[in-house]
Design an enzyme around this catalytic site. Sequence first.
Site, PDB file in Angstrom:
ATOM      1  N   ASP A 197       0.918  -1.155   0.063  1.00  0.00           N
ATOM      2  CA  ASP A 197       0.148   0.025   0.163  1.00  0.00           C
ATOM      3  C   ASP A 197       0.954   1.337   0.016  1.00  0.00           C
ATOM      4  OD1 ASP A 197      -2.563   1.930   0.517  1.00  0.00           O
ATOM      5  OD2 ASP A 197      -3.316  -0.057   1.106  1.00  0.00           O
ATOM      6  N   HIS A 271      -2.946   3.339  -4.521  1.00  0.00           N
ATOM      7  CA  HIS A 271      -2.304   2.664  -3.122  1.00  0.00           C
ATOM      8  C   HIS A 271      -0.631   2.281  -3.414  1.00  0.00           C
ATOM      9  CE1 HIS A 271      -5.838   2.915  -0.600  1.00  0.00           C
ATOM     10  NE2 HIS A 271      -6.601   2.777  -1.468  1.00  0.00           N
ATOM     11  N   GLU A 347      -9.953   2.434  -5.266  1.00  0.00           N
ATOM     12  CA  GLU A 347      -9.763   3.914  -4.555  1.00  0.00           C
ATOM     13  C   GLU A 347      -8.520   4.447  -5.444  1.00  0.00           C
ATOM     14  OE1 GLU A 347     -10.917   4.051   0.082  1.00  0.00           O
ATOM     15  OE2 GLU A 347      -8.938   3.184  -0.371  1.00  0.00           O
TER      16      GLU A 347
END
Length: 627
Positions: A197, A271, A347
């Site tokens: 991440d 990410h 995301e």
Amino acid sequence: MKNLLFPFLLFTTTVLNAQNPSLPLIPQPVSVQRGSGTYTLPKAAIIAYDGAEAGRVAEILTQKMSLPTGYAIKAQSGKTGAIQLKLNAAPNAQLGKEGYTLNVSPKGVVIAANDPAGLFYGAQTLLQLLPKEIEGKAVTQTAWIIPTVSITDYPRFGWRGVMLDVSRNFFPKEDVKRYIDQLARLKYNTFHWHLTDDNGWRIEIKALPKLTSVGAWRVPRSGHFGDRADPKPGEAATDGGFYTQDDIREIVRYAQERHVTIVPEIDVPGHSMAALAAYPELSCTKQAVTVNPGTPFSEWYGNGTFKMKVENTLNPSDENVYTFLDQVFTEVAALFPSPYIHVGGDECYKGYWAQDPGCQELMKKLNIRHVEDLQGYFMNRVEKILTAKGKKFLGWDEILEGGISPTATVMSWRGVKGGIEAAHLGHDVVMTPTTFAYLDYNQGEPTIDPPIYAGLRVSKSYSFEPVPEGVEAKYILGGQGNLWTEQIPNLRYAEYMSYPRVWALSEVYWSPKEAKNWEAFVPRLEAHFDRADVAGINYSKAVYDAIVKTTAKDGKLTLALESEVPGLDLFYTTDDTMPDDHSLKYAQPVVLPDGPITLRVVSYRSGKPIGHLITLKRAELERRAGQ
Ligand code: ACM
């Protein structure tokens, strides 16, 4: 008459037994027939098994039982022993691959299954039938007695998982093993390992050494994630860590012994800031970035839309990105026997793609009008890489945006909406919605629980039904709980957030839908609190705290109190004294006095305090009423 009554009696005894609090089994088995006797474990007990794989189950059971009993327990190939692990010569179709039968008679224990996984789950049930002291790590003097019982059990779903994020905070190898062991005890069969991440790359990739020499380390920071200070010029990145490939192999083996499949996640194209700290040339701007220590690097606008103030995405128009991904997935595929690799896809902010000439050119070439659809192109390229390595493609529900191939498996996290849409399109789905399965959310009164933007009580997790109305059950592989660790720096904290919700979800994913009953679950939950105390496993007791709600009308606040555990007495004060069992006892909604009052609430059971003190000032009571 007899024949007519028999199935009814069988049914009622099963249901009654299922609700009998004296058998502290989680997840609740399919069928439990109680006997009236007991079996006492002999001081020199043999665990008999046939075949090498059954032998590994016998070994694990031996280890778990030897220490607390102090008995000479021995795993031994053969057919006679105090505890027998038997693989069925002719498969019992009802049990499938993971089911088992467990019979405890005054003469001994027999666990039978079609497959070693079933023996392993039968062994977990046996451990839960033993006194709670079996969870201890030192020899304990107690009567090692097992109630006589006949159990038939098998899971409702084939995918029963928990995700642990080891990027936001690094968890050492031994912690990961301890966590996997705890999951296996609850009959989870999948450990989803979120390995990369923005805040750390945790898996050694030999072809790309900077991923861990640079990407696994960030400057030390504490405090609320998202409010932390940027790295200072020249500040050393000393916080972090990673798993070597030997570590990974060791953990995979450890999980395999417990019949847990590890599904690794490499989260792309968003990410990816830790990867970009190592290889900034893979982004659109190619600007140097650092592994993020939890700074305010994104802005959220409340409806799921957001902006990244620092670029954290791979550039989908750069062929070098796919070469990079090929190198990463070659090594990941070789390390993990899992048929699935999780590629994230969640995301992903497209703002830097929209500005990038290479991306614009690619959009023209592909005849794509919206930059959002470039994610579909990227994801399809990633799926081709995985397919070439014999792996199945799995991602968060955003992978539905921009089009994916029918073979993709979708993990529904933004509610169950993505999962419903995916199932209607014929995709396999794993359900893990924020609304029932997010273990990073606090689980009790928000003013005393860990600070985070959302809450999820264990009773709500327990109420989860993974197959939505109108969806064909065959598409729902099962479900997961997800533990994101932005705010969770160590295993003890991770356990506190996991339990008891992970216990509740184990029942959602294993037990028959019809067997679920919150009131019947509570005594078993409490028995597991006692067992966790012996095991030294941390958990939240928020279930004993009052749930404080207010409403406002004509300038008056009305207080309503509830509790998740039935039968608690809730006492409160508004006169600045500490409440006890002589204070006002809550019975029904009450109008609170005007003025700058402080409400204090505490819960009692059978005359003894049991919950935490909750203290709320008028401003908070008004906020809660939507004022
Ligand atoms: C997620 O929670 N971003 C999958």
